[in-house]
Scaffold this motif. Structure first.
Motif, PDB file in Angstrom:
ATOM      1  N   GLN A   1       0.851  -1.197   0.000  1.00 30.65           N
ATOM      2  CA  GLN A   1       0.000   0.000   0.000  1.00 30.65           C
ATOM      3  C   GLN A   1       0.887   1.248   0.000  1.00 30.65           C
ATOM      4  O   GLN A   1       1.750   1.395   0.869  1.00 30.65           O
TER       5      GLN A   1
ATOM      6  N   GLU B   1       3.611   0.146   2.644  1.00 32.90           N
ATOM      7  CA  GLU B   1       3.542  -0.797   3.751  1.00 32.90           C
ATOM      8  C   GLU B   1       3.250  -2.170   3.162  1.00 32.90           C
ATOM      9  O   GLU B   1       2.378  -2.321   2.309  1.00 32.90           O
TER      10      GLU B   1
ATOM     11  N   ARG C   1      -1.422 -11.199   2.523  1.00 32.53           N
ATOM     12  CA  ARG C   1      -2.710 -11.722   2.061  1.00 32.53           C
ATOM     13  C   ARG C   1      -2.555 -13.216   1.861  1.00 32.53           C
ATOM     14  O   ARG C   1      -1.472 -13.701   1.593  1.00 32.53           O
TER      15      ARG C   1
ATOM     16  N   PRO D   1      -5.528 -10.337   6.413  1.00 29.72           N
ATOM     17  CA  PRO D   1      -4.791 -10.740   7.614  1.00 29.72           C
ATOM     18  C   PRO D   1      -5.606 -10.727   8.909  1.00 29.72           C
ATOM     19  O   PRO D   1      -5.265 -11.432   9.852  1.00 29.72           O
TER      20      PRO D   1
ATOM     21  N   ASN E   1       5.300  -5.136   9.075  1.00 32.99           N
ATOM     22  CA  ASN E   1       4.713  -5.292  10.413  1.00 32.99           C
ATOM     23  C   ASN E   1       5.371  -6.441  11.153  1.00 32.99           C
ATOM     24  O   ASN E   1       5.579  -7.516  10.595  1.00 32.99           O
TER      25      ASN E   1
ATOM     26  N   ASP F   1       3.231   1.745  15.369  1.00 38.39           N
ATOM     27  CA  ASP F   1       1.978   1.553  14.643  1.00 38.39           C
ATOM     28  C   ASP F   1       0.792   1.842  15.564  1.00 38.39           C
ATOM     29  O   ASP F   1       0.905   1.704  16.782  1.00 38.39           O
TER      30      ASP F   1
ATOM     31  N   ARG G   1      -5.840   4.890  12.322  1.00 44.11           N
ATOM     32  CA  ARG G   1      -6.936   5.200  11.410  1.00 44.11           C
ATOM     33  C   ARG G   1      -8.211   5.628  12.132  1.00 44.11           C
ATOM     34  O   ARG G   1      -8.984   6.443  11.616  1.00 44.11           O
TER      35      ARG G   1
ATOM     36  N   GLU H   1      -8.850   8.865   3.618  1.00 49.28           N
ATOM     37  CA  GLU H   1      -9.780   8.498   2.542  1.00 49.28           C
ATOM     38  C   GLU H   1     -10.333   9.698   1.789  1.00 49.28           C
ATOM     39  O   GLU H   1     -10.864   9.542   0.693  1.00 49.28           O
TER      40      GLU H   1
ATOM     41  N   TYR I   1      -6.821   4.926   1.295  1.00 51.20           N
ATOM     42  CA  TYR I   1      -7.467   4.656   0.020  1.00 51.20           C
ATOM     43  C   TYR I   1      -7.437   5.869  -0.910  1.00 51.20           C
ATOM     44  O   TYR I   1      -7.499   5.724  -2.126  1.00 51.20           O
TER      45      TYR I   1
END
Ligand code: C2E
Ligand code: CA
Ligand code: CA
Ligand code: CA
Length: 278
Positions: free
Chosen positions: A44, A58, A62, A73, A116, A178, A202, A238, A257
């Motif tokens: 991403q 990042e 998947r 995840p 991560n 994080d 987020r 976003e 996004y």
């Protein structure tokens, strides 16, 4: 009331049983998935908020499941942690990222990639040397890698975290906290840990335009970060309004996004070539 009570009990029991079944199924399948290379890493974009230039990405794992398709995840990381598969999964991701960075380097592309790391991984005695090993074997510069640890993991044993991570940072690996803002950290302790980057969770970013309290949290983190010399990454951006707010309050980098979803490596490569700063 009694029958209700027992009904509830029954429900709770079968719920627990269902969860245990699910975990067992995931555990068994995940072992196979690791052997069969069914896990892939998506990337991403992370961008400079000022001009939108792509800095890197990042790495987000998947699972290409043979019958269920693409699995995120959230469906398997917790199980991997609980059943002791997370170290294997973590080194798989790290090696996959290192191989990808090496391939990009051969094309003259140098995105910075954040990986991560979960609690048990960074508590392994050979955590640091394992990372140096993977990087040097693939010829990837340490400065291409960023390590992300959640706030709660970093703060579990701050003295040990600081000791374990110091050699990585000294060698040029960037260290990020994080989900910052979710862990009720002692700020004095945080500043003694060897971190370079705070990633604003987020949950605050997505509400920062609508909700006064989130706005204050984000603004406070950003001003504190500036005063303490941290770089900042806002997660989950976003909307254009969120971008403007974050920029105005001095956030340096962002992910979300608005700039790009997690995508397969070839797609990220094309976008990076298009939008990196020359
Ligand atoms: P995280 O580290 O907080 O990663 C950010 C998550 O937010 C990702 O979810 C990403 O797809 C999602 N996200 C990014 N931008 C937006 C946005 O604008 N809107 C919304 N709604 N979501 C956005 P993902 O990929 O499902 O990953 C979930 C979590 O799984 C990660 O949260 C991380 O804690 C864990 N994870 C992923 N890959 C790995 C890994 O390789 N190792 C370990 N230990 N954990 C991993
Ligand atoms: Ca992360
Ligand atoms: Ca995060
Ligand atoms: Ca998170």
């Amino acid at each position: 009331a009694r029958s209700q009570g027992s009904g509830h009990f029954c429900f709770a029991r079968s719920d627990l049983a269902a969860r245990a079944d699910r975990r067992l199924a995931i555990e068994q399948e995940l072992r196979l998935a690791l052997e069969r290379n069914e896990l892939v890493v998506f990337y991403q974009p992370q961008v400079d908020l000022r001009d939108g230039a792509f800095i890197g990405a990042e790495a987000l794992v998947r699972w290409i499941h043979p019958s269920r398709g693409l699995v995120g995840p959230m469906e398997f990381i917790d199980v991997a942690e609980d059943v002791g598969l997370i170290d294997q999964l973590g080194s798989y991701v790290l090696q996959s990222v290192a191989a990808q960075l090496a391939a990009w380097g051969r094309k003259g592309l140098y995105p910075k990639v954040a990986v991560n790391v979960s609690a048990s991984q960074c508590m392994q005695p050979d955590f640091c040397s394992g990372i140096f090993d993977v990087l040097s074997k693939s010829g990837v510069p340490t400065t291409s890698l960023q390590i992300e640890l959640t706030e709660s993991v970093a703060m579990r044993d701050p003295v040990r975290t600081a000791r374990e991570l110091a050699p990585l940072r000294a060698a040029g690996v960037r260290l990020a906290i994080d989900d910052f803002g979710t862990g009720y950290s002692n700020l004095a302790t945080i500043t003694r840990l060897p971190f370079d980057v705070l990633k604003i969770d987020r949950s605050f970013v997505s509400e920062c335009v609508r909700d006064g309290a989130s706005r204050v949290v984000v603004a406070t983190i950003l001003s504190m970060a500036q005063n303490l010399g941290y770089q900042t990454v806002a997660e989950g951006v976003e909307t254009e309004l969120q971008r403007e707010f974050l920029l105005r309050y001095g956030c340096t980098f962002a992910q979300g996004y608005l700039f790009g979803k997690p995508m397969p490596a070839p797609e990220f490569e094309a976008a990076f070539i298009e939008q990196r700063r020359i």
